[in-house]
Design a protein around this motif. Structure first.
Motif, short mmCIF file in Angstrom:
data_model
loop_
_atom_site.label_atom_id
_atom_site.label_comp_id
_atom_site.label_asym_id
_atom_site.label_seq_id
_atom_site.Cartn_x
_atom_site.Cartn_y
_atom_site.Cartn_z
N ASP A 14 47.71 36.79 35.33
CA ASP A 14 47.12 37.40 34.36
C ASP A 14 46.25 38.86 33.67
N VAL A 15 46.43 38.78 32.69
CA VAL A 15 45.35 40.35 32.70
C VAL A 15 43.69 39.47 32.49
N VAL A 16 43.46 40.32 32.98
CA VAL A 16 41.54 39.96 32.62
C VAL A 16 41.03 40.82 32.84
N TYR A 17 39.07 40.85 32.19
CA TYR A 17 38.82 41.74 31.09
C TYR A 17 37.31 41.84 32.61
N ARG A 18 36.69 40.85 32.79
CA ARG A 18 36.04 40.75 33.59
C ARG A 18 36.50 41.24 35.27
N ALA A 19 35.88 41.17 35.94
CA ALA A 19 35.86 41.47 37.85
C ALA A 19 36.01 40.43 37.93
N TYR A 20 34.79 39.62 37.88
CA TYR A 20 34.81 38.64 39.07
C TYR A 20 35.16 37.12 38.58
N SER A 21 35.64 37.27 37.63
CA SER A 21 36.37 35.85 37.16
C SER A 21 38.15 35.56 37.39
N VAL A 22 37.95 34.52 36.89
CA VAL A 22 38.72 33.40 38.61
C VAL A 22 39.63 32.85 37.46
N ARG A 23 41.10 32.37 37.36
CA ARG A 23 41.52 31.32 37.17
C ARG A 23 41.88 29.96 37.29
N VAL A 24 41.72 28.77 36.69
CA VAL A 24 42.29 28.00 37.77
C VAL A 24 44.20 26.74 37.02
N GLY A 25 44.12 27.37 35.93
CA GLY A 25 45.11 26.95 35.00
C GLY A 25 46.00 27.73 35.09
N GLN A 26 46.71 26.30 34.52
CA GLN A 26 48.55 26.88 34.82
C GLN A 26 48.38 27.90 33.65
N SER A 27 48.10 27.05 32.26
CA SER A 27 48.32 28.01 31.13
C SER A 27 47.35 29.35 30.57
N GLU A 28 46.75 29.32 31.60
CA GLU A 28 46.04 30.90 31.56
C GLU A 28 46.14 31.94 32.43
N TYR A 29 47.38 31.78 32.91
CA TYR A 29 48.61 33.22 33.11
C TYR A 29 49.88 32.58 32.72
N LYS A 30 50.14 34.41 32.85
CA LYS A 30 51.51 34.27 31.94
C LYS A 30 52.96 34.92 32.61
N TYR A 31 51.97 35.25 33.80
CA TYR A 31 53.34 35.74 35.09
C TYR A 31 53.50 35.02 35.87
N TRP A 32 54.46 34.73 36.31
CA TRP A 32 54.51 33.41 37.22
C TRP A 32 55.97 34.15 38.54
N GLY A 33 55.56 34.09 39.56
CA GLY A 33 56.85 34.67 40.69
C GLY A 33 57.91 33.40 40.70
N GLN A 34 59.06 33.65 41.52
CA GLN A 34 60.22 32.84 41.61
C GLN A 34 59.83 31.76 42.72
N GLY A 35 58.64 31.77 43.38
CA GLY A 35 57.93 31.00 44.00
C GLY A 35 59.04 31.02 45.72
#
Length: 127
Positions: free
Chosen positions: A99-120
């Motif tokens: 997912d796009v973030v604006y802060r260079a050092y930001s990490v995201r740990v929640g599934q709902s915070e990600y917009k794009y997913w691979g097939q696995g």
């Protein structure tokens, strides 16, 4: 629209290693925070690891900390998950997310915070 394609999964014995890769389409990979999640049979999808868009910040689930390393190569539009000392309980389908973030050092740990997913990609660890 971003497409994510994972690879590198397979069958490995306990104690072995695998390196998963996730290639993203598009020319804006360096704007994405990236994450790895996994889903074991009959269980919910869980967080594994995350990395900031700069690559300088990382975060791991307790279950994999010390055994896994997340990294990225922005020139190759690729994020990696190096997994060592694998255990049977690591068996799961592994997904990368972005997912796009604006802060260079930001990490995201929640599934709902990600917009794009691979097939696995399937990882199976035998005992």
């Amino acid at each position: 629209q971003v497409q994510l394609v994972e690879s590198g999964g397979g069958l490995v014995q306990a104690g072995g290693s695998l390196r998963l890769s996730c290639v993203a389409s598009g020319r804006t990979f360096s704007t994405y925070a990236m994450g790895w999640f996994r889903q074991a049979p009959g269980k919910e999808r869980d967080f594994v690891a995350a990395i900031s868009r700069s690559g300088d910040s990382t975060y791991y689930a307790d279950s994999v900390r010390g055994r896994c390393t997340i990294s990225r190569d922005n020139a190759k539009n690729t994020v990696y998950l190096q997994m060592d000392s694998l255990k049977p309980e690591d068996t799961a389908v592994y997904y990368c997310a972005a997912d796009v973030v604006y802060r260079a050092y930001s990490v995201r740990v929640g599934q709902s915070e990600y917009k794009y997913w691979g097939q696995g990609t399937q990882v199976t660890v035998s005992s």
